[in-house]
Design an enzyme around this catalytic site. Structure first.
Site, mmCIF file in Angstrom:
data_model
loop_
_atom_site.group_PDB
_atom_site.id
_atom_site.type_symbol
_atom_site.label_atom_id
_atom_site.label_comp_id
_atom_site.label_asym_id
_atom_site.label_seq_id
_atom_site.Cartn_x
_atom_site.Cartn_y
_atom_site.Cartn_z
ATOM 1 N N GLY A 46 -4.933 3.880 4.964
ATOM 2 C CA GLY A 46 -5.252 3.957 3.543
ATOM 3 C C GLY A 46 -5.369 2.556 2.963
ATOM 4 O O GLY A 46 -4.876 1.592 3.560
ATOM 5 N N GLN A 51 -4.921 -3.813 -3.539
ATOM 6 C CA GLN A 51 -4.638 -4.658 -2.370
ATOM 7 C C GLN A 51 -5.747 -5.660 -2.073
ATOM 8 O O GLN A 51 -5.522 -6.637 -1.352
ATOM 9 C CB GLN A 51 -4.417 -3.774 -1.126
ATOM 10 C CG GLN A 51 -3.160 -2.940 -1.200
ATOM 11 C CD GLN A 51 -3.050 -2.022 -0.011
ATOM 12 O OE1 GLN A 51 -3.633 -0.949 0.007
ATOM 13 N NE2 GLN A 51 -2.305 -2.435 1.005
ATOM 14 N N CYS A 91 2.608 -0.982 5.465
ATOM 15 C CA CYS A 91 1.647 -1.350 4.415
ATOM 16 C C CYS A 91 0.888 -2.582 4.862
ATOM 17 O O CYS A 91 1.490 -3.537 5.350
ATOM 18 C CB CYS A 91 2.387 -1.628 3.104
ATOM 19 S SG CYS A 91 1.285 -2.048 1.740
ATOM 20 N N LEU A 92 -0.423 -2.555 4.673
ATOM 21 C CA LEU A 92 -1.242 -3.706 5.057
ATOM 22 C C LEU A 92 -0.890 -4.938 4.219
ATOM 23 O O LEU A 92 -1.179 -6.054 4.627
ATOM 24 C CB LEU A 92 -2.732 -3.369 4.905
ATOM 25 C CG LEU A 92 -3.236 -2.262 5.855
ATOM 26 C CD1 LEU A 92 -4.667 -1.869 5.493
ATOM 27 C CD2 LEU A 92 -3.150 -2.713 7.312
ATOM 28 N N HIS A 133 1.665 6.783 -1.492
ATOM 29 C CA HIS A 133 1.766 5.335 -1.235
ATOM 30 C C HIS A 133 0.614 4.592 -1.931
ATOM 31 O O HIS A 133 0.827 3.571 -2.590
ATOM 32 C CB HIS A 133 1.738 5.125 0.294
ATOM 33 C CG HIS A 133 1.695 3.715 0.761
ATOM 34 N ND1 HIS A 133 2.715 3.135 1.495
ATOM 35 C CD2 HIS A 133 0.754 2.746 0.636
ATOM 36 C CE1 HIS A 133 2.402 1.887 1.789
ATOM 37 N NE2 HIS A 133 1.214 1.620 1.277
ATOM 38 N N GLU A 134 -0.603 5.151 -1.814
ATOM 39 C CA GLU A 134 -1.769 4.492 -2.426
ATOM 40 C C GLU A 134 -1.733 4.596 -3.955
ATOM 41 O O GLU A 134 -2.077 3.641 -4.652
ATOM 42 C CB GLU A 134 -3.081 5.105 -1.905
ATOM 43 C CG GLU A 134 -3.272 5.124 -0.401
ATOM 44 C CD GLU A 134 -3.000 3.799 0.274
ATOM 45 O OE1 GLU A 134 -3.078 2.746 -0.380
ATOM 46 O OE2 GLU A 134 -2.681 3.828 1.472
ATOM 47 N N HIS A 137 0.381 1.934 -5.320
ATOM 48 C CA HIS A 137 -0.286 0.627 -5.396
ATOM 49 C C HIS A 137 -1.001 0.453 -6.730
ATOM 50 O O HIS A 137 -0.996 -0.633 -7.320
ATOM 51 C CB HIS A 137 -1.307 0.474 -4.264
ATOM 52 C CG HIS A 137 -0.755 -0.036 -2.959
ATOM 53 N ND1 HIS A 137 -0.090 -1.243 -2.841
ATOM 54 C CD2 HIS A 137 -0.790 0.494 -1.708
ATOM 55 C CE1 HIS A 137 0.255 -1.441 -1.569
ATOM 56 N NE2 HIS A 137 -0.144 -0.396 -0.855
HETATM 57 O O1 GNR Z 1 -1.688 1.916 7.317
HETATM 58 C C1 GNR Z 1 -0.842 2.449 6.592
HETATM 59 N N1 GNR Z 1 0.025 3.335 7.123
HETATM 60 C C2 GNR Z 1 0.868 4.154 6.372
HETATM 61 C C3 GNR Z 1 1.852 4.873 7.034
HETATM 62 C C4 GNR Z 1 2.686 5.720 6.345
HETATM 63 C C5 GNR Z 1 2.526 5.873 4.977
HETATM 64 C C6 GNR Z 1 1.578 5.141 4.307
HETATM 65 C C7 GNR Z 1 0.732 4.296 4.990
HETATM 66 S S1 GNR Z 1 -0.486 3.437 4.150
HETATM 67 C C8 GNR Z 1 -0.766 2.068 5.170
HETATM 68 C C9 GNR Z 1 -1.969 1.259 4.709
HETATM 69 C C10 GNR Z 1 -1.673 0.675 3.332
HETATM 70 O O2 GNR Z 1 -1.029 -0.313 3.144
HETATM 71 N N2 GNR Z 1 -2.120 1.330 2.306
HETATM 72 O O3 GNR Z 1 -1.832 0.890 1.072
HETATM 73 NI NI NI Z 2 0.047 -0.144 1.233
#
Ligand code: GNR
Ligand code: NI
Length: 176
Positions: A46, A51, A91-92, A133-134, A137
């Site tokens: 995601g 980001q 998270c990236l 999670h997104e 952000h």
């Molecule tokens: O790559 C990602 N893996 C992930 C694993 C579990 C829950 C959420 C994520 S999102 C993350 C990519 C990212 O940073 N998205 O904002």
């Molecule tokens: Ni993230």
């Protein structure tokens, strides 16, 4: 298509609240394409516009192994949530750090798609965790905010050390 630069924690730009998109026009469609390419290149599941330093309510997701199931969410709204799930998240914007986070296990979300048409999606498990999670952000929130203060200090120090390494020896830091 273009690769975009991903901001890293503790960059204060990751804390900005994103604004709603007025219209899903060519500019937003290009952003969605570029975000998808950037997410695939970084091997994420995601990516939120925040980001890549674009503070608009735009998300791309693909949980498939073969880039076959892109999901585009513009102006996502949480309609319902239930249950509890604990999932290990990464998270990236927080490279090489993984921790368990508690989220709603089942959600229903309304959003606009790449074509600007509204649709609803019901999600559970990893997809539900990823969407939450997104959406965090877009509010300037990171998964590490849910951890203990001690763990937050550790992750901040780890990120600062990684940044110093990268500035000194970019190749080695990337390989780590
Ligand atoms: O790559 C990602 N893996 C992930 C694993 C579990 C829950 C959420 C994520 S999102 C993350 C990519 C990212 O940073 N998205 O904002
Ligand atoms: Ni993230």
């Amino acid at each position: 298509m273009a690769l975009l630069e991903i901001l890293h924690h503790p960059d204060s730009r990751l804390r900005k609240k994103a604004s709603p998109v007025n219209q899903v026009d060519e500019r937003i469609q290009t952003l969605l394409d570029d975000m998808l390419e950037t997410m695939y290149a970084a091997r994420g599941i995601g990516l939120a516009a925040t980001q890549v330093n674009v503070h608009e309510r735009v998300i791309v997701i693909d949980l498939s192994e073969d880039k076959s199931a892109p999901l585009f969410l513009v102006n996502p709204e949480l309609l319902a949530q239930s249950g509890v799930i604990e999932h290990e998240e990464g998270c990236l914007s927080v490279p090489d750090y993984y921790e368990k986070v508690t989220r709603a296990s089942d959600i229903r979300v309304r959003a606009l798609g790449q074509d600007g048409q509204p649709f609803e999606v019901e999600a559970s498990g990893l997809l539900a965790a990823c969407i939450q999670h997104e959406m965090d952000h877009l509010e300037g929130k990171l998964f590490v905010d849910y951890l203990s203060v001690l763990k937050q200090q550790r992750v901040r120090r780890k990120m600062e050390k990684l940044e110093r390494l990268k500035r000194k020896a970019p190749e080695q830091a990337n390989a780590e």
